[in-house]
Design an enzyme around this catalytic site. Sequence first.
Site, short mmCIF file in Angstrom:
data_model
loop_
_atom_site.label_atom_id
_atom_site.label_comp_id
_atom_site.label_asym_id
_atom_site.label_seq_id
_atom_site.Cartn_x
_atom_site.Cartn_y
_atom_site.Cartn_z
N VAL A 103 0.85 -1.19 0.00
CA VAL A 103 0.00 0.00 0.00
C VAL A 103 0.89 1.24 0.00
O VAL A 103 1.84 1.34 0.78
CB VAL A 103 -0.93 0.04 1.24
N CYS A 104 0.58 2.17 -0.89
CA CYS A 104 1.21 3.50 -0.87
C CYS A 104 0.11 4.50 -1.22
O CYS A 104 -1.07 4.16 -1.18
CB CYS A 104 2.40 3.58 -1.81
N GLY A 105 0.46 5.71 -1.54
CA GLY A 105 -0.56 6.72 -1.83
C GLY A 105 -1.52 6.32 -2.93
O GLY A 105 -2.73 6.38 -2.78
#
Length: 188
Positions: A103-105
């Site tokens: 998960v990232c932006g």
Amino acid sequence: GRFHEQLSEDERHDCTFTLRKVFSSLDTDNRLYPGFNKEGFHMRIVFGCDPNAAELKKNLMKMCQELGHEVFDMGSNDPIYAHTAFSVAEMVASGQVDRGVLVCGTGLGMSIAANKVKGAYAALLTDVYSAERAIKSNNSNIACFGAFTLGQKLAMELLKKWLSCEFDPNCAYQEKVACYQEYDMNRS
């Protein structure tokens, strides 16, 4: 997670055997217990994120634990998300875990970085159909999410869908998947 670590090796084996037997006898089509593998017991899933996505990762991990999966956390403190993506992808590609979640932006950077590791097939999940096809048509082994682009409830539903799917090596997509897997394994 922690409960599993407190058990002796024999106790873990007994629990795994019991779960395998119970789940395989209850649901041979794997419909009632999404994400349990063919033997009927939990998957081992590794998670990683950048600092922007720590809260969503934590909630996805909690959901997976509640579903009975064993989770591993590769952290969320490194602002260079590629480091985390490589660590997760290497664990998945080596077979240390069954699947990975990043998960990232937006999920884009994590999926690009993870796909640099041989044997890692990361897919950015944004809708239920794509979550299903990521496995059934493409045999992905890492799911990527955008903490800024998806709500928590949607991310949870997408992960549940993705975990509930399996790739059928006798399906119509096998030749396509085999083509990119062969290319991947032969690159230097």
